[in-house]
Design a protein around this motif. Structure first.
Motif, PDB file in Angstrom:
ATOM      1  N   ASP A 354      44.126  76.475 -77.570  1.00 39.71           N
ATOM      2  CA  ASP A 354      43.249  76.280 -77.958  1.00 39.71           C
ATOM      3  C   ASP A 354      42.522  74.858 -78.285  1.00 39.71           C
ATOM      4  N   ARG A 358      43.977  66.463 -75.473  1.00 38.07           N
ATOM      5  CA  ARG A 358      42.966  67.286 -74.369  1.00 38.07           C
ATOM      6  C   ARG A 358      44.108  66.144 -72.960  1.00 38.07           C
TER       7      ARG A 358
ATOM      8  N   THR B  51      39.250  76.034 -84.184  1.00 43.22           N
ATOM      9  CA  THR B  51      39.546  75.471 -84.175  1.00 43.22           C
ATOM     10  C   THR B  51      39.157  74.850 -82.786  1.00 43.22           C
ATOM     11  N   GLU B  52      39.042  76.611 -81.959  1.00 44.26           N
ATOM     12  CA  GLU B  52      38.125  76.278 -80.646  1.00 44.26           C
ATOM     13  C   GLU B  52      37.159  75.547 -80.661  1.00 44.26           C
ATOM     14  N   THR B  55      37.390  71.946 -81.586  1.00 42.80           N
ATOM     15  CA  THR B  55      37.618  70.996 -80.459  1.00 42.80           C
ATOM     16  C   THR B  55      36.186  71.618 -79.362  1.00 42.80           C
ATOM     17  N   ARG B  58      33.715  68.286 -81.036  1.00 44.72           N
ATOM     18  CA  ARG B  58      34.252  67.003 -80.474  1.00 44.72           C
ATOM     19  C   ARG B  58      34.175  66.733 -79.484  1.00 44.72           C
ATOM     20  N   ASP B  59      35.073  67.522 -77.991  1.00 49.62           N
ATOM     21  CA  ASP B  59      34.448  66.973 -76.973  1.00 49.62           C
ATOM     22  C   ASP B  59      33.396  66.575 -76.394  1.00 49.62           C
ATOM     23  N   ILE B  62      32.710  63.575 -77.964  1.00 48.32           N
ATOM     24  CA  ILE B  62      33.095  62.199 -77.025  1.00 48.32           C
ATOM     25  C   ILE B  62      32.908  62.381 -76.002  1.00 48.32           C
ATOM     26  N   GLU B  63      31.838  62.774 -75.247  1.00 45.93           N
ATOM     27  CA  GLU B  63      30.902  63.117 -73.718  1.00 45.93           C
ATOM     28  C   GLU B  63      29.814  62.093 -74.148  1.00 45.93           C
ATOM     29  N   ARG B  68      31.978  56.587 -84.195  1.00 46.53           N
ATOM     30  CA  ARG B  68      33.366  57.182 -84.195  1.00 46.53           C
ATOM     31  C   ARG B  68      33.194  57.690 -85.589  1.00 46.53           C
ATOM     32  N   ILE B  78      39.525  69.055 -88.099  1.00 45.61           N
ATOM     33  CA  ILE B  78      40.633  69.470 -86.658  1.00 45.61           C
ATOM     34  C   ILE B  78      42.305  69.573 -87.577  1.00 45.61           C
ATOM     35  N   SER B  79      42.484  68.986 -87.961  1.00 46.70           N
ATOM     36  CA  SER B  79      43.852  68.112 -88.277  1.00 46.70           C
ATOM     37  C   SER B  79      44.379  69.374 -89.610  1.00 46.70           C
TER      38      SER B  79
END
Lengths: 848, 114
Positions: A354, A358, B51-52, B55, B58-59, B62-63, B68, B78-79
């Protein structure tokens, strides 16, 4: 028990293990026991080399272990063959359970407290009447607000109610008689396929070889654990051994066969997500663990030895955070991550798919081969940004992006996989200092023999230097998220040009020391909860009790005619004790049950316990000590002098488990999640609390699915150790087991037109593989509930790397898990089998 | 952290996530609402979908060097969703409901239009 203690057994039942092939060093003690006259019994679906050396081979269908063991319990109870003096005194067989308790006998396979909507149990009705007994370890208990540990105080008010006449309808004895009433020899045969007479031979041998003068042992391995009922299978053996008085005594016990690659050590100083070193529970986010005070209040039982838990927790925090751990900051407790969910391997495989992770470090693992549902594992790894694999030779996990099944099948190309893979060479055991903890909790030190070649480094070196770099990286950070890394003590001395960290320094820290003068702690009884001691793992206290004295180095065996406990050989945790709960080797008055089976006894002259082992009891607590309940005693003061099971809240062996299990207080036969037959015992087909994670790519076969009619099991080979790679890349061992194979009975081979060494295809909804057939009478058809059921089996240790190659068995398996541990199921699934080959891109079959 | 110009190119909003990110958040929110509606036993694949999307969000954050604190906010969600998917004991419904609120803060009402 110690491995070498097996030679003092009068009956050894090996079940869920091919011990002769997979634990050959340990098996020498079985051979010695046999030489001395012991009955050796092997209960297993296959006839193996272990069976060949046993007196009895009892074949059972994979996944029917509880029916077999439950049958033994039934046999002992109904024929009054149990060791009454032992079990009545030392187990909870007389304890009275809550009125609300209802058995699967009443609920067609379900215990009281089951919530059908959530698929989980509440444990209130399983409790001792009027009490709340805490679990000896918090990690497996049912975690919800109603089960917080605070009411364990009830155990300090009075002892649990008992009826030693065993007449009370809700005493454990009567409950067990009702629960196991249907586990008759005839039912055992119907469910397991083991002939009634063979079963009775096993039960009779166990009973005959137990009592004051004789003892028996069980040995098991992952053939028991890798089921959705794995914990309960082991529990069933615990009940038998409790009833027969085979716990804490010479030659008695349950031997969990571990030890490959220090598996025991990696549980003690854990790589498990839900445990801190030496079995302290990891705090969780959704329970009363917000502060250290809350956590300790919630998790510390009022009575028994675990009441010392705060000393171990605070000492651990001091070991990790040193001067940064103070009473003012809860000794750094807030640095500890608080669990939110199940972070074990199976959920994390799905979370990887999922996109949650990372990156991943793989040390001492080869999950593409060893984890279940290999294709799903590969799919997950394609989602990673980076992957670090450390091993001594190329593994399938490290080159899945190039040679993996998904790539071979054309589902994905290497160019499409964004995962950056780092393959780092490791040192082998002879190329590094350190310890291995074997299945007897025996911590044995080994020295480096020669340096590892080239860039190969020990795992300790890798973790230590990674930690150093991370600490440097975060040194200037002011973020609270980085505070744990900044506070961490990471000061192990380095040696030589390679800057290898001093492994003995790590062991010294695990042993523990006094903070003020950095003197080694000699024993865990010296640990404090005030920050004055530091200890990396309380059960290991004593392994390095003084500077320069590494007890794990010791190699002094007992001579001929000696006591046989070999206390001078290495260090067994805790306290160099070889047999846990060995107070039970003496009767309630403190006298040995017999001269032949003596180990620990009360020495009236010296007013202390003594014997051939380190006593597992308060050394000066008399056998006739009784708690003064008017004073609400806590800790060991609440345990009587004849209560040997000191880690339990009332000192009794838990034949019936009121707290600590998620799937019932008594083992109950359920069919595996995938089974060709209906459950002959109950309407409830499979463990109602088992983890079954349905998702695309992880479809599960329905019971009786005609497309997958055969029971399938997996196992290891002697020649291909651990995950196989070490033997597959070594020509001498690879040529002994050169290729993957499936074992098929002549009867099934005849039905399907499969020839010996001919090609076959095995398939499930997860995937399909092709291997050659070994047609052998080692596999026999079973008659289950009136019809023939065929079983096939296959080693899981093959892959595409090395000289000995073959398709990966775990491609066939689904991700399902035991309710208590989330351990995967590798021993009993269903498959289809046919003669022939797979059609693969570029030709038919592999290699064409 | 990305530069101001870089942030503009990536379409980072004041909330610290890109326009694409808010659509992922909106999709995750829809899934989370379905999970909550199917209490006590939602379809497991809903957790995976949720979740997909989270994430991916989230990614992307980050990119693009998102704030923060915002990233921590998304990680917390997510947790909690994973805690529902893979619970240690009872499913933490109260926390899932709270996580729904945190997620809703990242989504503008227009993103929730079908």
């Amino acid at each position: 028990m110690s491995l070498w203690d097996l030679e003092r057994s009068d009956c050894i039942v090996i079940m869920g293990s091919n011990m002769a092939e997979n634990h050959p060093i340990a098996f020498r003690f079985v051979v010695e026991a046999k030489r001395r006259g012991a009955d050796i019994i092997h209960v297993d679906p296959r006839f193996t080399r272990t069976s060949a050396l046993a007196d009895v081979h009892a074949p059972i269908r994979s996944g029917s272990d509880i029916a077999f063991l439950g049958g033994i319990i039934h046999h002992l109870l109904e024929n009054d063959l149990w060791f009454r003096d032992f079990a009545l005194a030392y187990t909870n067989i007389a304890h009275i359970i809550e009125d609300a308790y209802a058995d699967p006998e009443q609920n067609d396979g379900l215990f009281s407290g089951f919530d059908r909507t959530t698929g989980s149990y509440s444990t209130e009705s399983w409790q001792y009447k009027g009490k709340h007994a805490p679990s000896p370890s918090g990690d497996h208990r049912v975690l919800d607000q109603a089960n917080e540990g605070e009411d364990s105080q009830s155990m300090a008010e009075s002892p649990p109610p008992e009826d030693r006449t065993l007449q009370h309808p809700n005493c454990v004895y009567q409950i067990m008689r009702r629960h196991y009433a249907r586990y008759t020899p005839e039912m055992v045969e119907r469910v397991t396929g083991c002939p009634r007479d063979t079963f009775l031979r096993v039960a009779g041998s166990l009973a005959r070889n137990s009592g004051r003068e004789r003892t028996g042992a069980f040995c098991y391995a992952v053939g028991w654990t890798h089921h959705t009922t794995g914990v309960q299978i082991i529990r069933a053996a615990t009940i038998i051994q409790g009833l027969l008085g085979n716990v804490g005594r010479p030659g008695g016990g349950i031997m969990a066969l571990r030890g490959h690659a220090s598996i025991q050590g990696s549980t003690d100083i854990p790589t498990l997500y839900n445990m801190l070193p030496t079995y302290l529970p990891q705090p969780t986010a959704f329970h009363r663990h917000a502060t250290l005070k809350d956590y300790l209040r919630s998790e510390t039982p009022a009575t028994g030895w675990w009441s010392n838990m705060p000393k171990y927790v605070v000492s651990l925090l001091k070991a990790w955070y040193g001067e940064h751990a103070t009473a003012q900051n809860e000794y750094g407790y807030q640095h500890w991550p608080k669990l939110t969910g199940d972070l074990s391997q199976l959920p994390m495989t799905m979370a990887m798919c999922d996109g949650v992770m990372r990156g991943q470090f793989i040390l001492g693992q080869n999950p593409v081969v060893g984890a279940v549902n290999s294709d799903l594992v590969e799919r997950g790894m394609t989602r990673l940004k980076w992957l670090v694999v450390r091993d001594f030779a190329m593994t399938e996990t490290a080159n899945f992006w190039q040679k993996g099944r998904l790539v071979q099948r054309g589902d994905i190309t290497p160019q499409d996989i964004g995962t950056e893979v780092f393959f780092l060479p490791t040192a082998l055991p002879g190329e590094k200092d350190g310890t291995v903890t074997n299945t007897s909790r025996l911590v044995q030190w080994h020295d480096v023999v020669l340096d590892a070649p080239g860039d190969s480094r020990s795992d300790l070196w890798f973790i230590y230097h990674l930690g150093k770099r991370l600490k440097q990286l975060y040194a200037g950070s002011e973020g609270s998220r980085d505070a744990a890394m900044r506070a961490l003590t990471w000061d192990y001395p380095e040696r030589g040009e390679r800057a290898e960290p001093d492994a003995e320094a790590v062991l010294r820290e695990i042993n523990g020391y006094t903070v003020a003068d950095r003197r080694q702690v000699e024993k865990y009884q010296d640990l404090k909860d005030d920050g004055s001691t530091a200890c990396g793992g309380w059960m290991y206290c004593g392994v390095y009790p003084r500077d320069g004295h590494n007890v794990a180095r010791s190699r002094i065996p007992d001579g001929p005619g000696g006591p046989g406990s070999h206390l001078g050989w290495a260090f067994a945790w805790p306290a160099n004790r070889r047999t846990l709960y060995n107070r039970a080797s003496a009767d309630p008055d403190g006298k040995p049950w017999s001269e032949r089976k003596r180990m620990i006894w009360w020495d009236e002259g010296q007013s202390k316990w003594t014997g051939t082992d380190v006593p597992d009891f308060v050394a000066t607590t008399r056998p006739d000590y009784r708690p003064d309940w008017s004073s609400h005693p806590t800790g060991m003061a609440a345990l009587a002098g004849d209560a040997p099971f000191i880690m339990e809240a009332d000192g009794k062996c838990q034949i019936f488990v009121p707290t600590g299990l998620k799937d019932g207080p008594l083992p109950t036969h359920y069919e595996p999640v995938e089974s060709p037959v209906g459950n002959p015992m109950y309407g409830q087909q499979s463990n109602p609390t088992a983890h079954v994670w349905r998702r695309p790519g992880n479809d599960v076969h329905a019971p009786g699915d005609g497309r997958f009619p055969y029971v399938f099991t997996t196992y290891r080979l002697t020649e291909l150790h651990c995950g196989g790679i070490i033997g597959r890349v070594t020509p001498h061992t690879a040529e002994l087991q050169p290729e993957a194979f499936v074992e098929v009975s002549p009867e099934l081979a005849g039905e399907l037109g499969i020839a010996h060494l001919g090609w076959t295809v095995l398939s499930t909804l997860r995937g399909e593989i092709e291997v050659r057939a070994m047609v052998t009478e080692r596999m026999r058809p079973f008659t289950i509930d009136g019809r023939i059921v065929h079983q096939v089996g296959m080693p899981w240790v093959y892959g595409w790397e090395g000289y000995a190659r073959g398709d990966i068995a775990n491609v066939l398996l689904a991700i399902t898990g035991d309710a208590n541990t989330s351990i995967h199921s590798t021993k009993a699934v269903t498959v289809n089998l046919r003669a022939g080959r797979l059609t693969r891109p570029g030709g038919v079959g592999r290699g064409q | 952290m990305v530069s101001e110009a870089g942030a503009s190119e990536a379409g980072i909003s004041e909330a610290g996530i890109s326009e694409k990110g808010t659509s992922e958040a909106a999709d995750a929110l829809r899934r989370l609402d379905e999970i909550l509606a199917q209490r006590p036993k939602p379809e497991q694949h809903l957790y995976s979908y949720c979740t997909e999307r989270l994430t991916e969000l989230r990614d992307r954050m980050i990119e693009t060097g998102a704030d923060r604190a915002r990233l921590a906010h998304v990680n917390a969600i997510i947790s909690v969703v994973m805690a529902g998917h893979f619970p240690l004991g009872a499913v933490p419904w109260e926390e899932l409901q709270k996580a729904r609120g945190w997620l809703a803060e990242l989504v503008s009402p227009s993103d929730l239009q079908p």
